[in-house]
Design a protein around this motif. Structure first.
Motif, PDB file in Angstrom:
ATOM      1  N   LEU A   2       0.824  -1.204   0.000  1.00 34.01           N
ATOM      2  CA  LEU A   2       0.000   0.000   0.000  1.00 34.01           C
ATOM      3  C   LEU A   2       0.863   1.261   0.000  1.00 34.01           C
ATOM      4  CD1 LEU A   2      -2.861  -0.945   2.493  1.00 34.01           C
ATOM      5  CD2 LEU A   2      -2.986  -0.775  -0.001  1.00 34.01           C
ATOM      6  N   TYR A   3       1.976   1.204   0.755  1.00 36.99           N
ATOM      7  CA  TYR A   3       2.888   2.351   0.785  1.00 36.99           C
ATOM      8  C   TYR A   3       3.455   2.617  -0.610  1.00 36.99           C
ATOM      9  CZ  TYR A   3       7.203   4.970   1.441  1.00 36.99           C
ATOM     10  OH  TYR A   3       8.216   5.889   1.318  1.00 36.99           O
ATOM     11  N   LYS A   4       3.867   1.541  -1.305  1.00 36.83           N
ATOM     12  CA  LYS A   4       4.448   1.691  -2.640  1.00 36.83           C
ATOM     13  C   LYS A   4       3.423   2.245  -3.625  1.00 36.83           C
ATOM     14  CE  LYS A   4       7.202  -0.743  -6.101  1.00 36.83           C
ATOM     15  NZ  LYS A   4       7.857  -2.023  -6.475  1.00 36.83           N
ATOM     16  N   ILE A   5       2.200   1.753  -3.539  1.00 39.75           N
ATOM     17  CA  ILE A   5       1.135   2.243  -4.418  1.00 39.75           C
ATOM     18  C   ILE A   5       0.888   3.724  -4.170  1.00 39.75           C
ATOM     19  CG2 ILE A   5      -1.332   2.095  -4.920  1.00 39.75           C
ATOM     20  CD1 ILE A   5      -1.136  -0.915  -4.391  1.00 39.75           C
ATOM     21  N   ASN A   6       0.834   4.117  -2.888  1.00 41.89           N
ATOM     22  CA  ASN A   6       0.612   5.515  -2.548  1.00 41.89           C
ATOM     23  C   ASN A   6       1.746   6.398  -3.064  1.00 41.89           C
ATOM     24  OD1 ASN A   6       1.346   7.773  -0.232  1.00 41.89           O
ATOM     25  ND2 ASN A   6      -0.858   7.631  -0.624  1.00 41.89           N
ATOM     26  N   TYR A   7       2.979   5.882  -2.930  1.00 39.01           N
ATOM     27  CA  TYR A   7       4.146   6.647  -3.383  1.00 39.01           C
ATOM     28  C   TYR A   7       4.103   6.850  -4.899  1.00 39.01           C
ATOM     29  CZ  TYR A   7       9.012   8.025  -4.060  1.00 39.01           C
ATOM     30  OH  TYR A   7      10.147   8.709  -4.417  1.00 39.01           O
ATOM     31  N   LEU A   8       3.838   5.781  -5.630  1.00 41.10           N
ATOM     32  CA  LEU A   8       3.783   5.880  -7.086  1.00 41.10           C
ATOM     33  C   LEU A   8       2.640   6.790  -7.535  1.00 41.10           C
ATOM     34  CD1 LEU A   8       4.479   2.149  -8.055  1.00 41.10           C
ATOM     35  CD2 LEU A   8       6.031   4.102  -8.291  1.00 41.10           C
ATOM     36  N   TRP A   9       1.532   6.713  -6.819  1.00 31.61           N
ATOM     37  CA  TRP A   9       0.414   7.611  -7.154  1.00 31.61           C
ATOM     38  C   TRP A   9       0.816   9.069  -6.967  1.00 31.61           C
ATOM     39  CZ3 TRP A   9      -3.755   8.719  -9.648  1.00 31.61           C
ATOM     40  CH2 TRP A   9      -4.494   9.843  -9.277  1.00 31.61           C
TER      41      TRP A   9
END
Length: 266
Positions: A2-9
């Motif tokens: 979830l952290y990675k998805i948020n960062y990429l977003w």
């Protein structure tokens, strides 16, 4: 995950925001302002409406960035403090690329001292020229004259005494431009303290070098700086401007230290 998805977003959203800002500037320049000029032949009226339109567009842009999840903006206190302010020199520290956008989004009648780089920027040059913002690349006397004219017309003059964005973890360095304008125009200074935690969009970073979490962006207005003691206690304007610049730096450092104390408490 979830952290990675948020960062990429947030990387994507930051790029989208840059693109939106640039395209928005072109739309204003090529479509909106020409129509504004056709229906408003009076240069004073055209300038006033252009500045108000920029104020509204930049307010929408700030909300757009918040909706995307790049920033959380805490601007209500500053908005109330700046309501009704007229004919003031508003100075602010400069931690982020969006400082001027956020500040003018709160001030309907804002003018701004703009550096030459913005004046020649492909996306923004027509915007700042139609709005007739003050170009800092001109003779000092002419610059002071244009600033004084703007203040007399009731506009609030936005200036960043650092001249460029603050370098994180480095001492603040101020130029004397804001102090010189205040001394020679006989106007007090209204400081605005900008806080961005964690730092982002600084001078040393590319647009895609975003922080590990969403940035918290806030503003607050502090006590107005009376220039009278500096004018009366010094022999000439140059010395008065130097002393006033030192005082501005002290105010900025004290208020930023106060922000840091509050942040650690939270």
């Amino acid at each position: 995950m979830l952290y990675k998805i948020n960062y990429l977003w947030r990387v994507f959203a930051t790029g989208l925001s840059f693109a939106t800002f640039g395209i928005g500037g072109l739309i204003l320049s090529l479509l909106v302002f020409p129509v504004l000029g056709v229906f408003n032949r009076d240069p004073f009226v055209r300038k006033r409406k252009a500045r108000y339109l920029i104020h509204k567009c930049w307010y929408v842009f700030i909300r757009f960035m918040q909706a995307l999840g790049i920033f959380t903006f805490d601007l209500e206190q500053a908005k109330k403090q700046l309501k009704g302010v007229k004919g003031k020199i508003i100075i602010a520290n400069h931690p982020s690329l969006i400082d001027v956008v956020a500040l003018i989004s709160l001030i309907p009648n804002a003018d701004c001292v703009v550096k030459q780089g913005i004046w020649n920027n492909f996306f923004l040059k027509r915007v700042v020229r139609v709005a007739d913002f003050v170009n800092n690349d001109q003779d000092v006397n002419k610059l002071i004259q244009n600033c004084n004219k703007s203040l007399q017309e009731g506009y609030n003059l936005v200036i960043f005494p650092e001249g460029t964005r603050t370098v994180p973890n480095k001492p603040i360095k101020l130029q004397r431009g804001a102090a010189n304008i205040a001394i020679r125009c006989h106007k007090n200074l209204l400081p605005v303290i900008i806080d961005c935690d964690p730092t982002t969009l600084t001078k040393q970073e590319k647009w895609y070098q975003i922080p590990p979490r969403k940035a918290q962006f806030s503003m607050r207005v502090v006590e107005e700086i009376d220039i009278t003691p500096f004018v009366h206690n010094e022999k000439n304007e140059s010395i008065a401007a130097r002393r006033l610049t030192e005082h501005i730096k002290t105010v900025f450092l004290e208020e930023l230290a106060h922000n840091e104390i509050l942040r650690k408490r939270d």
